[in-house]
Design a protein around this motif. Structure first.
Motif, short mmCIF file in Angstrom:
data_model
loop_
_atom_site.label_atom_id
_atom_site.label_comp_id
_atom_site.label_asym_id
_atom_site.label_seq_id
_atom_site.Cartn_x
_atom_site.Cartn_y
_atom_site.Cartn_z
N GLU A 23 114.71 68.97 63.32
CA GLU A 23 113.67 68.63 62.37
C GLU A 23 112.67 69.77 62.22
OE1 GLU A 23 111.11 64.65 61.41
OE2 GLU A 23 110.97 65.44 63.45
N LEU A 81 111.81 71.43 58.64
CA LEU A 81 110.48 71.40 58.04
C LEU A 81 109.91 72.80 57.83
CD1 LEU A 81 108.91 68.37 59.97
CD2 LEU A 81 109.66 68.43 57.58
N SER A 103 113.80 64.39 57.83
CA SER A 103 113.25 64.18 56.50
C SER A 103 111.80 64.65 56.49
CB SER A 103 113.33 62.70 56.08
OG SER A 103 112.27 61.97 56.64
N ASN A 104 111.25 64.79 55.30
CA ASN A 104 109.83 65.15 55.19
C ASN A 104 108.98 63.92 54.86
OD1 ASN A 104 110.70 64.76 52.57
ND2 ASN A 104 109.63 66.55 51.73
N SER A 105 109.53 62.74 55.16
CA SER A 105 108.83 61.48 54.93
C SER A 105 108.73 60.71 56.24
CB SER A 105 109.57 60.63 53.89
OG SER A 105 109.04 59.32 53.84
N THR A 133 117.40 64.92 47.66
CA THR A 133 116.07 64.55 47.21
C THR A 133 116.07 63.15 46.65
OG1 THR A 133 116.35 65.40 44.96
CG2 THR A 133 115.57 66.97 46.62
N LEU A 183 111.81 74.13 54.76
CA LEU A 183 111.61 73.40 53.51
C LEU A 183 110.24 73.67 52.89
CD1 LEU A 183 112.80 71.32 51.51
CD2 LEU A 183 111.75 69.53 52.92
N GLN A 184 109.20 73.44 53.68
CA GLN A 184 107.81 73.67 53.23
C GLN A 184 107.49 72.92 51.93
OE1 GLN A 184 107.01 77.89 53.14
NE2 GLN A 184 107.53 78.15 55.29
N THR A 203 116.53 76.23 52.32
CA THR A 203 116.57 75.40 53.53
C THR A 203 117.99 75.27 54.06
OG1 THR A 203 114.67 74.14 52.72
CG2 THR A 203 115.97 73.14 54.48
N ARG A 221 106.19 68.92 50.56
CA ARG A 221 105.78 67.55 50.84
C ARG A 221 106.38 66.59 49.81
NH1 ARG A 221 99.47 67.52 52.88
NH2 ARG A 221 99.76 68.92 54.67
#
Length: 239
Positions: free
Chosen positions: A171, A175, A197-199, A236, A178-179, A11, A181
């Protein structure tokens, strides 16, 4: 199976490569500004830089997947006609980019003093390209953006070439690369604001909370070879 560390590294490469391509083309334009100023007799006039309108329009179109506008901010006193001058163009759904008007009158209530903005002061002081933000450009376009800045040194002062990136576009790059969750991954700017972010709980443009920082686990520089130019980190969070 790919590890989290490998996903972060991949990423980081995707983000760094995307931004580097924009920087490279913006640096080319900055070089033409430096050359045009050197070719002028004495202090240049604005007419010496008329080529920028088309060059920046082409640049905006070329990188329309990431940027929403670009322009130049002149060093105070570096032009014959005026003490301060800012030229910025914004994308439109159709047609050529449109010129964005800024109020440069110091006596005005809406005065936009670009010389005090970090996107101008940081590259002017350092003499190096840098990504500034995320920040809300009050008096500019009034949304949260990141500005990529490149100095163009001249005998009259350092002009700043810049382009604006929306957090939504960044973003998307984040995303797609990154792929993942899980775990929660945050792309963080140097000012402590979230780029992506992925959140859903951690919104773009917001300050990264201390309670979340306490859960930080793995940290990866997005651009380890040039962290000054692109001072972003992937972090993370532990559950």
């Amino acid at each position: 199976m790919e590890t989290v560390e490998q996903a972060l590294d991949r990423t980081a490469v995707a983000l760094s490569s995307s931004i580097s391509r924009v920087f490279v083309d913006l640096e080319k334009i900055a070089g033409t500004v430096t050359a045009a100023a050197a070719a002028a007799t004495g202090t240049p006039r604005r007419s010496e830089f008329l080529f920028l309108k088309q060059d920046l329009a082409n640049f905006i179109k070329q990188h329309s997947d990431l940027i929403i506008g670009a322009g130049i901010a002149y060093a105070p006193g570096s032009l014959q006609e005026t003490t301060h001058w800012l030229e910025w163009w914004r994308t439109q759904r159709t047609g050529e980019p449109r010129f964005v008007t800024h109020d440069l009158n110091p006596e005005s209530l809406n005065y936009y003093d670009y010389t005090t903005r970090e996107w101008f002061t940081i590259p002017t002081a350092s003499g190096h390209p840098v990504a500034v933000g995320p920040y809300v450009d009050f008096g500019g376009i009034n949304v949260s953006i990141i500005t990529l800045c490149v100095p163009a040194p001249t005998a009259q002062g350092t002009q700043i070439l810049g382009c604006d990136l929306t957090l939504a576009n960044l973003e998307g790059v984040f995303l797609r690369a990154l792929q993942l969750r899980e775990p929660v991954v945050v792309l963080l700017g140097p000012n402590g604001r979230v780029i992506a972010s992925n959140s859903a709980r951690i919104a773009t443009g917001t300050l990264f909370l201390e309670e979340d920082m306490a859960r930080a686990d793995i940290s990866v520089d997005v651009s380890p070879d040039n962290p000054t130019r692109l001072p972003w980190k992937l972090i993370t969070l532990r559950d």
